[in-house]
Design an enzyme around this catalytic site. Structure first.
Site, PDB file in Angstrom:
ATOM      1  N   HIS A 158      -1.294   3.628   1.358  1.00  0.00           N
ATOM      2  CA  HIS A 158      -1.436   4.813   2.193  1.00  0.00           C
ATOM      3  C   HIS A 158      -0.304   5.782   1.858  1.00  0.00           C
ATOM      4  O   HIS A 158       0.757   5.394   1.366  1.00  0.00           O
ATOM      5  CB  HIS A 158      -1.349   4.441   3.668  1.00  0.00           C
ATOM      6  CG  HIS A 158      -2.481   3.583   4.126  1.00  0.00           C
ATOM      7  ND1 HIS A 158      -3.715   4.097   4.472  1.00  0.00           N
ATOM      8  CD2 HIS A 158      -2.577   2.237   4.283  1.00  0.00           C
ATOM      9  CE1 HIS A 158      -4.517   3.108   4.825  1.00  0.00           C
ATOM     10  NE2 HIS A 158      -3.852   1.965   4.721  1.00  0.00           N
ATOM     11  N   CYS A 200      -3.163   8.977  -0.055  1.00  0.00           N
ATOM     12  CA  CYS A 200      -3.523  10.270   0.522  1.00  0.00           C
ATOM     13  C   CYS A 200      -2.389  11.267   0.298  1.00  0.00           C
ATOM     14  O   CYS A 200      -1.211  10.911   0.346  1.00  0.00           O
ATOM     15  CB  CYS A 200      -3.788  10.130   2.016  1.00  0.00           C
ATOM     16  SG  CYS A 200      -5.252   9.168   2.430  1.00  0.00           S
TER      17      CYS A 200
END
Length: 475
Positions: A158, A200
């Site tokens: 992430h 991301c």
């Protein structure tokens, strides 16, 4: 209501090649002989933990197997992964990790260099710099490279604007990571380096702060303001085997690895792989549930052959240097919703276990509740600082391409700590709000003013275990 929310959210010393026998066979007449490639090194990082994040460790294990097949030596590959997936009680194939629905086990043989509590930013930086004295725990293996060596770094996890996740706090901050790369360059510790980042907003790690003169080339799964995506997920096409409740891979990651496995890397260039991965990660240039693969740093490196970094598997000698045969369109889920997809799958498959089903529903409820709290708190803090008319435009402002996320990275860390002290841990979901904190810094708000706003916005909220005293600060 909860269900509705979920559905909506939903050594290498490969050098001096001992392989000259077959090298000479596959060398094309027009290609120069390059027996002196130095030593190939690699750092592979899975920055998450928990079975719902299966895909990140699967990506990293797959990358390890690819490099080993290419002749990169185990002693020259450093692996960071929490190592809580292969023998997790939820894993339907104990001791096995797969990265493709019909893929082989990629876990066997992967070294346990840095696992569990040893997967930290500090250890990552020390490993890249080759500084054994700064390593805490783990195998002690570092990148002890020389000026003629090449380094490949792959990170999967992430991320958020300006940060990459780690299973142990704090996050990896962009400027800290870039500073490490600058130090490695200043030490003369490599000839060239290639970095692939799956996360991301991963473009924000390099946007506006990555120099072009470090002999480092970078590609990222997304630009500075968009999600990256998980794939091979339950209920999607192509699906994982029926017994799996979590995504097996990430779109950008499986794209580059499946590309490397199906081409002759002595003939495919870095640029050709970038083009192939960019197309597949964009979902055939539609960007409908896809992202913009970006490149940063020294793009002259793109003319080089991939084997200089990934090695060369003799089994691919008759493979083409490049083609478009990989599956162009994939069903995906954005990284932040993959956690909810996993929990929802667990819930749906617990029909005959009422106690378990109730427990999972409670987990979903708490997860959604904390997400809503984080989103609402950040928005309210913006209103308190700037007024209802300007709040949204300030917090969500995206700077022009070529500018960094924030001018003062120390301020960014300070604002994150203030927020977490009063409002609870950001978690892997809350990383999305790093741009808002960066804009608070860019607008000149003082730490004292931020503290007052956080107290007002979050006073009385009980985050349970999601406080820095339990999870550690993200900065």
């Amino acid at each position: 209501m909860v269900m509705m929310l979920v559905m909506l959210s939903l050594h290498g010393t490969a050098a001096r090649l001992n392989r000259r026998e077959w090298d000479s066979v596959i060398q094309l007449p027009t290609e120069p002989v390059d027996d002196e490639v130095g030593t190939r090194w690699a750092v592979l990082v899975a920055g998450s933990n928990g079975y719902g994040n299966y895909r990140h460790q699967a990506d990293v294990c797959h990358a390890y197997q690819l490099l080993i097949k290419g002749g990169v030596k185990e002693e020259n590959i450093v692996v960071f992964m929490y190592d809580d997936i292969a023998y997790n009680a939820m894993n339907p194939r104990p001791g096995v990790i797969i990265n493709h629905p019909q893929g082989p086990d990629v876990y066997a043989g992967v070294p346990k260099d840095y696992t569990g509590e040893d997967v930290t930013p500090e250890n990552l930086y020390a490993v890249i710099l080759g500084d054994k004295s700064k390593v805490k725990g783990g195998s002690g293996k570092v990148i002890n490279s020389n000026p003629e060596d090449r380094i490949f770094i792959f990170y999967s996890d992430h991320g958020g604007p300006g940060v990459l996740g780690m299973p142990n706090a704090p996050f990896v901050y962009a400027m800290d990571f870039i500073d490490v790369l600058k130090k490695k360059h200043a030490s003369g510790g490599y000839k060239e380096m290639v970095i692939y980042i799956e996360a991301c907003e991963s473009g924000s790690i390099f946007e506006g702060i990555m120099p072009k003169d470090l002999n480092i080339y970078v590609t990222t799964a997304s630009n500075a303001q968009e999600n990256s995506f998980g794939t091979y997920c339950p209920g999607m096409n192509p699906p994982p085997p029926e017994e799996y409740v979590t995504c097996l891979g990430d779109l950008y990651s499986v794209s580059w690895m499946e590309d490397s496995e199906t081409h002759n890397l002595k003939r495919e260039t870095v640029q050709q792989q970038y083009q192939s991965v960019r197309k597949r990660t964009s979902n055939s240039n539609s960007y409908r549930f896809g992202s913009h693969v970006m490149q940063y740093g020294d793009t002259n490196i793109t003319a080089e052959k991939l084997y200089l970094y990934h090695g060369f598997d003799p089994a691919t000698v008759n493979f083409p240097p490049h083609n478009g045969n990989l599956e162009a369109k994939m069903e995906v889920v954005n990284q932040r919703d993959a956690e909810l997809l996993f929990m929802w799958q667990m819930y749906q498959r617990s029909n005959h276990q009422p106690e378990k089903k109730t427990h999972i529903l409670e987990q979903i409820t708490e997860t959604v509740k904390h997400r809503n709290h984080l989103d609402g708190s950040v928005e309210l803090i913006g209103v308190l600082l700037y007024g209802p008319g300007k709040s949204s435009s300030v917090l969500h402002s995206v700077r022009a391409p070529g500018l960094p996320l924030v001018d003062d990275w120390t301020c960014l860390k300070s604002m994150v700590r203030v927020f977490e002290t009063h409002c609870g841990s950001l978690t892997q979901y809350g990383m999305k709000h790093m741009r808002a904190f960066g804009n608070v810094c860019n607008s000149g708000v003082s730490k004292a003013s931020m503290e007052e706003a956080c107290k007002a916005a979050c006073g009385g909220y009980d985050a349970g275990l999601l406080y820095p005293s339990n999870t550690g600060y993200s900065a």
